[in-house]
Design an enzyme around this catalytic site. Structure first.
Site: not given
Length: 555
Positions: A11, A32, A38, A42, A279, A424
């Site tokens: 964020a 920070e 940065s 994940c 968060d 498809y």
């Protein structure tokens, strides 16, 4: 204008980058507290598991690259310890000592911190979290030092990802979860499939269990569980959830609920000139309207961007949308994904709903390599509004959940899915894609063409209804619900008189393997005047909910 941003990563850095692109003249300062501003948090489990080889690959930017590209002043190891909103400054602990930093506009993106339950021995040096690059490095160091047994405390997405990573490195892994199954947002019938796959990987899941204490030894710890087990651990991962890291700001007057910062649709807090994103904020659930923190990278990145839009160009800023909480995880050969509301949240919100279970193939069955998908979809009972969807399978899960997440965001009704013109080819899907099939089944359920019953009802229905199994005789012999009657669906029309003599005015509850043949049988029975319903998801779902131990076999 000086914009001070507390916290980097998702964020905070999204807000900083967007603010710079909109205003070249603003002074932008990012504070920070960690050593990296940065990074791909994940990706941490996949570095631990060895799929990402170098820790440097996790680092997206550093202060020098951000200064060069965006002229952003990033200050690492700067921990905000106070806020005076009336004076427009924050108090910061820095490597050079305590400082006060003035701001014109302040964006709070402190994220969340790992919840540390009151467990005796939790201060063991073998206990680590998995939130930062330094955490991942500590795990890799433990692995390279010969760790052979890991215990993961927590069965959420991070805990399961960590368990998979350790299993991939050849460790014996015990995963402890307080709930009845891992991945609590996922419905039990799908979580059971993931648990089976975790077991195949060598992960022992202890559900409905907690850690009572950790006893440190010279070379390893002993973890004592509430279920009576004692397991050895060279390495312990604390992944029992997170809490918004907001105590400092709440003390300074920032309005919070249950520890999370209250913001409006533009990210504004109750204090003038103070925004919040990510968060640590309360977000509105698109389906139920409830408010709760959402600890996902996508919403965090988007909220940072939207806050910067309103801060710099309020006249054109879009309000933040409600979230659908879309999430996905790989466990071994399986993928599990979820979007929208699950059964528990719908019940809690008092939403009257119906659940659909489907087990289609990921692509055309005649093309080699087709694998099954297990889909659970919740719809509003009166009109079929899409409320939530989940899927587990080897391939094609991400595609279907992304389509369904879009449909939920667009407030589609289930019948709208019939008309979606999806890509498809036999290699990728079917002429009737699984998403189209959800629409067809849902429409049938809404208009009365299909009446459903659920495996959870079996214990009651077995005494009051005739359970009719319309699978083949061989399938029935391999395992069936006790007391059920077997008439293959291809024989049913010719045996209706026999069935009438057996029913004795009881309702008939039909089942097959996945719900397709029982739907055919249900239509035959309904036309013949029977009180009939088809088991949602068939035996595939029933096995996951009831367990194989309740099945009888013939021979």
């Amino acid at each position: 204008m000086r914009v001070v941003i507390v916290g980097g990563v998702a964020a905070g850095m999204s807000a900083a980058a967007r603010a710079r692109r909109l205003d070249e003249d603003a002074e932008i300062v990012v504070l920070e507290r960690g050593r990296h501003v940065s990074f791909a948090n994940c990706g941490l489990p996949y570095y631990v598991g060895g799929e990402i080889l170098e820790a440097e690959d996790l680092l997206l930017h550093n202060p020098a690259s951000l200064r060069a590209a965006l002229n952003i002043d990033v200050r690492l190891e700067h921990s905000v310890i106070g806020l005076d909103a009336s004076a427009h400054h924050v108090t910061v602990e820095t490597p050079a000592g305590e400082q006060q930093i003035h701001y014109d506009e302040l964006i709070l993106a402190p994220g969340a911190s790992v919840f540390r339950p009151a467990i005796p021995g939790l201060d063991s040096p073998r206990v680590h979290t998995l939130r930062t690059v330094d955490d991942a490095l500590a795990h890799r160091t433990a692995l390279e030092s010969g760790a052979r047994h890991a215990v993961v405390l927590g069965g959420g997405f991070i805990g399961v990802e960590a368990a998979e990573a350790f299993a991939a490195q050849g460790l014996k892994v015990d995963l402890v979860t307080r709930g009845p199954h891992i991945l609590s947002p996922v419905e039990a019938e799908l979580a059971a499939l993931v648990t089976t796959e975790a077991s195949r990987l060598g992960i022992t899941v202890h559900s409905n269990a907690t850690v009572e204490r950790i006893v440190s030894g010279d070379t390893r710890d002993t973890v004592v569980l509430s279920d009576g087990h004692q397991v050895q651990a060279d390495l312990l991962v604390l992944a029992a959830g997170v809490r918004p890291d907001t105590a400092i700001f709440e003390k300074a007057g920032v309005a919070c609920e249950r520890g999370a910062i209250v913001v409006d649709e533009y990210g504004r807090t109750n204090l003038p000139g103070v925004y919040a994103a990510g968060d640590a904020t309360l977000q509105t659930d698109h389906v139920t309207g409830t408010r709760h923190p959402v600890t996902l990278a996508g919403p965090a990145n988007r909220s940072g961007r939207q806050v910067a839009d309103h801060l710099v160009r309020p006249e054109s800023a879009r309000p933040a949308p409600a979230t659908t909480g879309t999430a996905i995880i790989r466990v071994g050969e399986l993928t599990a994904a979820t979007t929208g509301a699950n059964r528990a949240s719908l019940r809690k919100a008092g939403v009257d709903h119906q659940t659909l279970h489907l087990h289609p193939s990921n692509h055309a069955g005649y093309f080699p390599g087709a694998t099954p998908l297990s889909l659970v979809v919740h719809i509003r009972k009166d009109d079929g509004l899409l409320l939530g969807a989940q899927a587990v399978g080897k391939e094609g899960v991400d595609k279907r959940i992304d389509v369904l997440a879009t449909a939920i965001r667009a407030e589609f009704h289930v019948a709208d899915l019939i008309d979606l013109d999806l890509a498809y080819s036999p290699i990728y899907g079917s002429a009737k894609d699984p998403v189209n099939l959800v629409g067809m089944v849902g429409q049938n359920a809404l208009d009365g063409t299909l009446r459903l019953w659920y495996a959870e009802e079996w214990e009651h229905l077995r005494h009051d209804a005739l359970i009719l199994d319309v699978r083949s005789r061989d399938e029935y012999a391999s395992g069936h619900l006790p007391g059920s009657l077997n008439i293959p669906h291809t024989e049913l029309r010719g045996r209706l008189d026999e069935l009438k003599a057996t029913v004795d005015n009881r309702p008939v509850r039909v089942l097959c393997g996945s719900g397709v043949r029982s739907h055919i049988a249900h239509r035959v029975l309904d036309h013949a005047g029977f009180d009939s319903a088809s088991l949602s998801g068939g035996m595939q779902t029933a096995r996951a909910i009831l367990g194989d131990h309740i099945l009888h076999s013939v021979g």
